[in-house]
Design a protein around this motif. Sequence first.
Motif, PDB file in Angstrom:
ATOM      1  N   LEU A  88      23.937  14.417  79.936  1.00  0.00           N
ATOM      2  CA  LEU A  88      24.942  15.160  79.186  1.00  0.00           C
ATOM      3  C   LEU A  88      26.052  14.239  78.679  1.00  0.00           C
ATOM      4  CD1 LEU A  88      25.270  18.351  81.433  1.00  0.00           C
ATOM      5  CD2 LEU A  88      24.161  18.185  79.195  1.00  0.00           C
ATOM      6  N   ILE A  89      26.444  13.288  79.540  1.00  0.00           N
ATOM      7  CA  ILE A  89      27.483  12.329  79.138  1.00  0.00           C
ATOM      8  C   ILE A  89      26.994  11.480  77.965  1.00  0.00           C
ATOM      9  CG2 ILE A  89      28.782  10.299  79.896  1.00  0.00           C
ATOM     10  CD1 ILE A  89      28.780  11.552  82.726  1.00  0.00           C
ATOM     11  N   GLU A  90      25.723  11.054  78.034  1.00  0.00           N
ATOM     12  CA  GLU A  90      25.162  10.249  76.946  1.00  0.00           C
ATOM     13  C   GLU A  90      25.124  11.039  75.635  1.00  0.00           C
ATOM     14  OE1 GLU A  90      21.015   7.904  75.814  1.00  0.00           O
ATOM     15  OE2 GLU A  90      21.262   8.827  77.792  1.00  0.00           O
ATOM     16  N   THR A  91      24.768  12.320  75.724  1.00  0.00           N
ATOM     17  CA  THR A  91      24.753  13.173  74.525  1.00  0.00           C
ATOM     18  C   THR A  91      26.158  13.325  73.951  1.00  0.00           C
ATOM     19  OG1 THR A  91      22.863  14.415  75.392  1.00  0.00           O
ATOM     20  CG2 THR A  91      24.154  15.457  73.646  1.00  0.00           C
ATOM     21  N   ALA A  92      27.138  13.519  74.838  1.00  0.00           N
ATOM     22  CA  ALA A  92      28.532  13.657  74.396  1.00  0.00           C
ATOM     23  C   ALA A  92      29.030  12.369  73.743  1.00  0.00           C
ATOM     24  CB  ALA A  92      29.421  14.033  75.573  1.00  0.00           C
ATOM     25  N   LEU A  93      28.623  11.220  74.283  1.00  0.00           N
ATOM     26  CA  LEU A  93      29.035   9.942  73.697  1.00  0.00           C
ATOM     27  C   LEU A  93      28.447   9.760  72.293  1.00  0.00           C
ATOM     28  CD1 LEU A  93      28.859   7.491  76.742  1.00  0.00           C
ATOM     29  CD2 LEU A  93      30.863   7.932  75.296  1.00  0.00           C
ATOM     30  N   ARG A  94      27.169  10.146  72.127  1.00  0.00           N
ATOM     31  CA  ARG A  94      26.555  10.039  70.795  1.00  0.00           C
ATOM     32  C   ARG A  94      27.281  10.933  69.793  1.00  0.00           C
ATOM     33  NH1 ARG A  94      21.462  10.077  73.553  1.00  0.00           N
ATOM     34  NH2 ARG A  94      21.194  12.279  72.968  1.00  0.00           N
ATOM     35  N   ALA A  95      27.651  12.134  70.237  1.00  0.00           N
ATOM     36  CA  ALA A  95      28.386  13.040  69.348  1.00  0.00           C
ATOM     37  C   ALA A  95      29.752  12.468  68.995  1.00  0.00           C
ATOM     38  CB  ALA A  95      28.541  14.412  70.004  1.00  0.00           C
ATOM     39  N   ALA A  96      30.397  11.836  69.985  1.00  0.00           N
ATOM     40  CA  ALA A  96      31.705  11.227  69.736  1.00  0.00           C
ATOM     41  C   ALA A  96      31.584  10.055  68.762  1.00  0.00           C
ATOM     42  CB  ALA A  96      32.324  10.761  71.047  1.00  0.00           C
ATOM     43  N   GLU A  97      30.493   9.297  68.884  1.00  0.00           N
ATOM     44  CA  GLU A  97      30.277   8.188  67.953  1.00  0.00           C
ATOM     45  C   GLU A  97      30.053   8.707  66.528  1.00  0.00           C
ATOM     46  OE1 GLU A  97      26.996   6.171  69.640  1.00  0.00           O
ATOM     47  OE2 GLU A  97      28.166   5.229  71.251  1.00  0.00           O
ATOM     48  N   ARG A  98      29.339   9.834  66.446  1.00  0.00           N
ATOM     49  CA  ARG A  98      29.145  10.458  65.136  1.00  0.00           C
ATOM     50  C   ARG A  98      30.489  10.905  64.565  1.00  0.00           C
ATOM     51  NH1 ARG A  98      27.012  10.764  60.268  1.00  0.00           N
ATOM     52  NH2 ARG A  98      26.829  12.888  59.469  1.00  0.00           N
ATOM     53  N   GLY A  99      31.325  11.471  65.415  1.00  0.00           N
ATOM     54  CA  GLY A  99      32.666  11.868  64.977  1.00  0.00           C
ATOM     55  C   GLY A  99      33.492  10.673  64.545  1.00  0.00           C
TER      56      GLY A  99
END
Length: 380
Positions: A191-202
């Motif tokens: 879940l943390i890895e998914t959140a980090l990818r979303a943050a990088e997209r942001g």
Amino acid sequence: MTELQHPKDVFNDESRQFALLVNSVTDYAIYMLDTDGVIRTWNPGGQRIKGYTAEDVIGTNFSRFYLPDDAAAGVPERNLRTAATEGRCIEDGWRVRQDGSRFLASVVIDPIWVDGVLVGYAKVTRDITERHDAQERLQQVQHSLLQAQKMEAIGKLTLGLAHDFNNLLTIIVNCLDLISVRVKDGPAAKLIETALRAAERGALLSRQLLTFGRGQKLSPERLDLTASLRQSQEILERSVGEAVKLVFDLHEDLPCVFVDKAQLEAAVLNLVCNSRDAMPNGGTITISTGAREARDPASANGALEQHVCLTVEDDGEGIPIAHQARVFEPFFTTKPVGRGSGLGLSQVFGFTTQSGGFPQLSSAPGEGTRIVLCFPIHEP
């Protein structure tokens, strides 16, 4: 008519005085028509404006000056009827000179009555083509200025939002990094890895917004535009797919520009991908470079200056006319929901203007789109 003893005696002869007045006017075509519209007199102004001599037109119908479609529709006869019934006919319309060229005419037709009987018409024509062209140029400049001011206002708003958004993302990314240090395995780590990818997209979206708002720090360098595009040729060809043909028309020995190479490559890739998406059934994208004079629409003096230009042109669906003024705005897109963020062209706009240049767009539905990035020449 008596002989004149002295040139000034003309002022004692009303008919000669009137003839002298009419024949001295060259900025207006002043002539008389009979009740059927046949030309009976002709002055030098008529010859200067329309190109005909008196011998060419006297005895012919004045409908010869009208556009063929207008003449066929009965516009000359209608104007004479209007003058006779309403006392005057005033009209601006396109007319034809002897050489076939068109000009915009301001026309006044007055009826001539003698003892209550209509005997003909007095017609005065003025060439207002230059005034019309000047008004059109002024409207174009005003439209370009308003568009530039609008984009500047959107850019300032976007810049502020992007900075705040970027600050929030920094906090989120830092917190996720700290949590990931403590959580190595298990469902929480994924879940943390998914959140980090979303943050990088942001963060990527934030950088695109900053570029549009001219808040992205660029690293410009002296660049040969043609050589840079040749280096990017392979990745651009891979991005279009098999159904689209990519053509390069790159001119050598162009003056250098001063731009950020990475941002330039991103801008070209954005344009190529947009063109590819506009041709779902395949087509051709042409990338070209060249030097030409261009006018910056945001410039106060609007002078023509030499620029190095990069053009991306396709033969795809084109952009609806109603949308063309908004294509460079952030989050505006003509693509279906989920097919694009609407930040590609805003990045192109921001990068180009921040580099001292400006983009130009021309498109017609069903005929494709052409976007030109104009950059000032870099003097070493």
